[in-house]
Scaffold this motif. Structure first.
Motif, PDB file in Angstrom:
ATOM      1  N   ASN A  90      37.676  40.501  41.127  1.00 15.00           N
ATOM      2  CA  ASN A  90      37.874  41.410  42.250  1.00 15.00           C
ATOM      3  C   ASN A  90      36.650  41.354  43.163  1.00 15.00           C
ATOM      4  OD1 ASN A  90      37.773  43.816  43.867  1.00 15.00           O
ATOM      5  ND2 ASN A  90      39.402  44.656  42.573  1.00 15.00           N
ATOM      6  N   ASN A 123      35.894  42.911  45.852  1.00 16.21           N
ATOM      7  CA  ASN A 123      35.385  44.160  46.418  1.00 16.21           C
ATOM      8  C   ASN A 123      34.605  44.962  45.387  1.00 16.21           C
ATOM      9  OD1 ASN A 123      36.547  43.720  49.004  1.00 16.21           O
ATOM     10  ND2 ASN A 123      38.538  44.154  48.063  1.00 16.21           N
ATOM     11  N   ARG A 124      35.150  45.010  44.186  1.00 19.22           N
ATOM     12  CA  ARG A 124      34.460  45.758  43.124  1.00 19.22           C
ATOM     13  C   ARG A 124      33.510  44.876  42.330  1.00 19.22           C
ATOM     14  NH1 ARG A 124      39.331  48.566  40.119  1.00 19.22           N
ATOM     15  NH2 ARG A 124      37.641  49.423  38.870  1.00 19.22           N
ATOM     16  N   SER A 143      34.212  42.807  40.045  1.00 22.08           N
ATOM     17  CA  SER A 143      34.525  43.047  38.633  1.00 22.08           C
ATOM     18  C   SER A 143      35.579  42.081  38.112  1.00 22.08           C
ATOM     19  CB  SER A 143      35.065  44.470  38.478  1.00 22.08           C
ATOM     20  OG  SER A 143      36.352  44.548  39.082  1.00 22.08           O
ATOM     21  N   GLY A 167      37.838  45.980  35.421  1.00 23.77           N
ATOM     22  CA  GLY A 167      36.898  46.842  36.126  1.00 23.77           C
ATOM     23  C   GLY A 167      35.438  46.700  35.696  1.00 23.77           C
ATOM     24  N   VAL A 221      31.956  45.423  35.979  1.00 21.55           N
ATOM     25  CA  VAL A 221      31.213  44.869  37.117  1.00 21.55           C
ATOM     26  C   VAL A 221      30.264  43.760  36.652  1.00 21.55           C
ATOM     27  CG1 VAL A 221      29.549  45.449  38.932  1.00 21.55           C
ATOM     28  CG2 VAL A 221      31.428  47.030  38.395  1.00 21.55           C
TER      29      VAL A 221
END
Ligand SMILES: Nc1nc2c(ncn2[C@@H]2O[C@H](COP(=O)(O)OP(=O)(O)OP(=O)(O)O)[C@@H](O)[C@H]2O)c(=O)[nH]1
Ligand SMILES: [Mg+2]
Length: 390
Positions: free
Chosen positions: A321, A323-324, A326, A330, A332
Motif C-alpha cells: 500500500n 499511501n500507508r 504497509s 497494515g 508499516v
C-alpha cells in the motif's frame, strides 16, 4: 547472500558469529571447538526509512531499534583453518567445502598474538602470518579444483579452444564463481590465449578469482588482549577493524536480559539498575577498554563493511500500500531487503516473488509517488510498491 566467518582455530570465530546471530554456538578456549559449521542469521544496520517518512514501522522480516533498521543476512561459522588445510591438514577440506556458498568472508584474526597457527596458547605469535596464510589457503583450494578438473577441461578445450571459459565456469560454479569473473581473470592473466596452466599461473589465476568471488575483510579480534601493539603496527598496512567479539557478545546478552540499553553497533550503552558487582565490573571494562577507546566493539561495523562496502548492497523496502507504506495487513515498512547497487524495480519484484516479477506491470516510488518502469534503478532506503498483473 552468505557471509562466511573464517580464521585459524581459537581465534574467536564462533564468539563473533554468536554475537551477531545470538544463535547457539559452542565457544571454548581450545582449537577445533567447532567442527560442523554453525549457520545463522545476522543483521546489517542502516538508518530505517521510518525516519525519512516520519512513520512508526512494524517490521516483520527484520527489526528496527531507535530508528535503525536491522536487515537479515545469512552467516556461516566454520571450523578453524590451519596451514595445509587445502591438502587435508587439520580438519582439512571439509569446511572449505562448507564455504562454497559464501559471497564474502570475514577473517577473524587473533590480533593479540596469544595463540599460534594451530590455535594453541603462546605469547608472541605474529598475526601478520595469519593474515597471509588464510588468503593463500583459499587460493590453493581454488587452484586444486582447477587442477583436479584440468584433464577433463583440457580434453574438451583441445577440440574447441573457445569453450575454455564455459568449461572453467562450469567447474567453478559450485564455489560461487561466475562466468564474468572467470573471463576477467583469464584476460588479466593472458591464459585465455596461452592456455599455459602451469602451477604458478594457475595459482595467480585462482588468486584473482578468489579476490573477486570471496573477498576477505579482516576483523582484528581480541583487541582487549593486544598488549604487544600488533594492531597499531599492522593497521596501516592492512585494512582491518579492531574487534572485541567477547565484549559484543556480553553486551548483546546483557541487553537481552534487560540489564543495559544497547543498540548493536553503538558507541556506548546505558546500564540499568539491578546489575550485580561482577556484571557492573565487566561492563565497566567494556566501556573503558573497548567502546571508549575504539568507538565500538567492531563486530557490527565488520558486517556492515562487508555487506555495504565490499558487496555493495543497499536496503530497500517493498510495500503493498503506497499511501500507508504497509503490507496488506497494515504493517508499516514490514520488510527490508538487501539488493545489489544498480538493481532495478524489476529485480526487486523478482526478489519479492518470482510470480510478481513475471507479471510486473510497473512500480511506484513511494517518496515521489511517481510511477516508474522496470528499468528504474533503486536507491538506498527506497520504499517501493510493485504493481503486477494477476
Ligand atoms: N579476550 C578475548 N577473548 C575472546 C574474544 N573473542 C573470543 N575470545 C575467546 O577465545 C576463545 C576461542 O573462541 P571461539 O569463539 O570458540 O573461537 P573459534 O575461532 O570459533 O575456535 P574453533 O572453533 O576452535 O576454531 C574463547 O575462550 C573465547 O571466549 C575477544 O574478543 N577477547
Ligand atoms: Mg568455533
Amino acid at each position: 547472500m552468505i557471509v562466511g566467518v573464517v580464521g585459524k582455530p581459537n581465534a574467536g570465530k564462533s564468539t563473533f558469529f554468536k554475537a551477531l546471530t545470538m544463535a547457539e554456538a559452542e565457544i571454548a578456549n581450545f582449537p577445533f571447538t567447532t567442527i560442523k559449521p554453525n549457520i545463522g542469521v545476522g543483521y546489517v544496520r542502516s538508518r530505517c526509512s521510518c525516519r525519512t517518512f516520519s512513520v512508526d514501522c512494524r517490521p516483520n522480516n527484520s527489526y528496527c531499534k531507535a530508528g535503525e533498521r536491522f536487515t537479515p543476512i545469512k552467516l556461516i561459522d566454520v571450523a578453524g583453518l590451519v596451514p595445509g588445510a587445502h591438502q587435508g591438514k587439520g580438519l582439512g577440506n571439509q569446511f572449505l567445502d562448507d564455504l562454497r556458498q559464501a559471497d564474502a568472508l570475514i577473517h577473524v584474526v587473533d590480533i593479540s598474538g596469544r595463540t599460534n597457527d594451530k590455535g594453541e596458547p603462546t605469547q608472541d605469535h605474529d598475526p601478520e602470518k595469519d593474515i597471509s596464510f588464510l588468503a593463500e589457503e583459499i587460493d590453493l583450494w581454488f587452484a586444486g579444483i582447477i587442477k583436479n578438473n584440468w584433464e577433463k577441461i583440457k580434453g574438451k578445450v583441445q577440440h574447441e579452444p573457445k569453450t575454455l571459459l564455459k568449461e572453467l565456469a562450469t567447474q567453478l560454479s559450485g564455489i560461487q564463481v561466475g562466468e564474468t569473473q572467470v573471463k576477467k581473470a583469464l584476460e588479466e592473466t593472458g591464459l585465455m590465449e596461452s592456455l599455459d596452466f602451469t602451477d604458478e599461473n594457475t595459482r595467480d589465476f585462482s588468486s584473482r578469482l578468489r579476490e573477486a568471488s570471496k573477498p576477505i575483510t579482516i576483523a582484528a579480534n581480541k583487541i582487549d588482549l593486544d598488549s604487544n601493539g600488533n594492531y597499531g603496527r599492522l593497521k596501516d598496512e592492512y585494512d582491518m577493524t579492531p574487534v572485541c567479539a567477547e565484549a559484543e557478545l556480553a553486551l548483546r546478552e546483557a541487553a537481552k536480559k534487560g540489564l543495559i540499553g544497547y543498540t548493536p553497533g553503538d558507541s556506548s550503552f546505558e546500564a540499568k539498575s539491578g546489575l550485580d558487582e561482577k556484571q557492573a565490573k565487566a561492563l565497566d571494562f567494556v566501556k573503558t577498554r573497548i567502546t571508549g577507546v575504539y568507538g565500538s566493539t567492531g563486530v557490527q561495523q565488520c558486517l556492515n563493511k562487508v555487506v555495504f562496502g565490499t558487496l555493495r548492497q543497499i536496503v530497500v523496502y517493498p510495500v503493498e500500500n503506497e499511501n500507508r507504506l504497509s503490507d496488506s495487513k497494515g504493517n508499516v515498512l514490514p520488510d527490508s531487503y538487501l539488493v545489489s547497487e544498480g538493481s532495478t524495480a524489476l529485480d526487486l519484484a523478482y526478489k519479492v516473488h518470482t510470480d510478481i516479477g513475471g507479471k510486473f506491470i510497473s512500480a511506484i516510488d513511494c517518496k515521489t509517488k511517481m510511477r516508474v518502469g522496470k528499468e528504474h534503478v533503486l536507491k538506498d532506503g527506497d520504499v517501493i510498491k510493485i504493481v503486477s498483473g494477476r
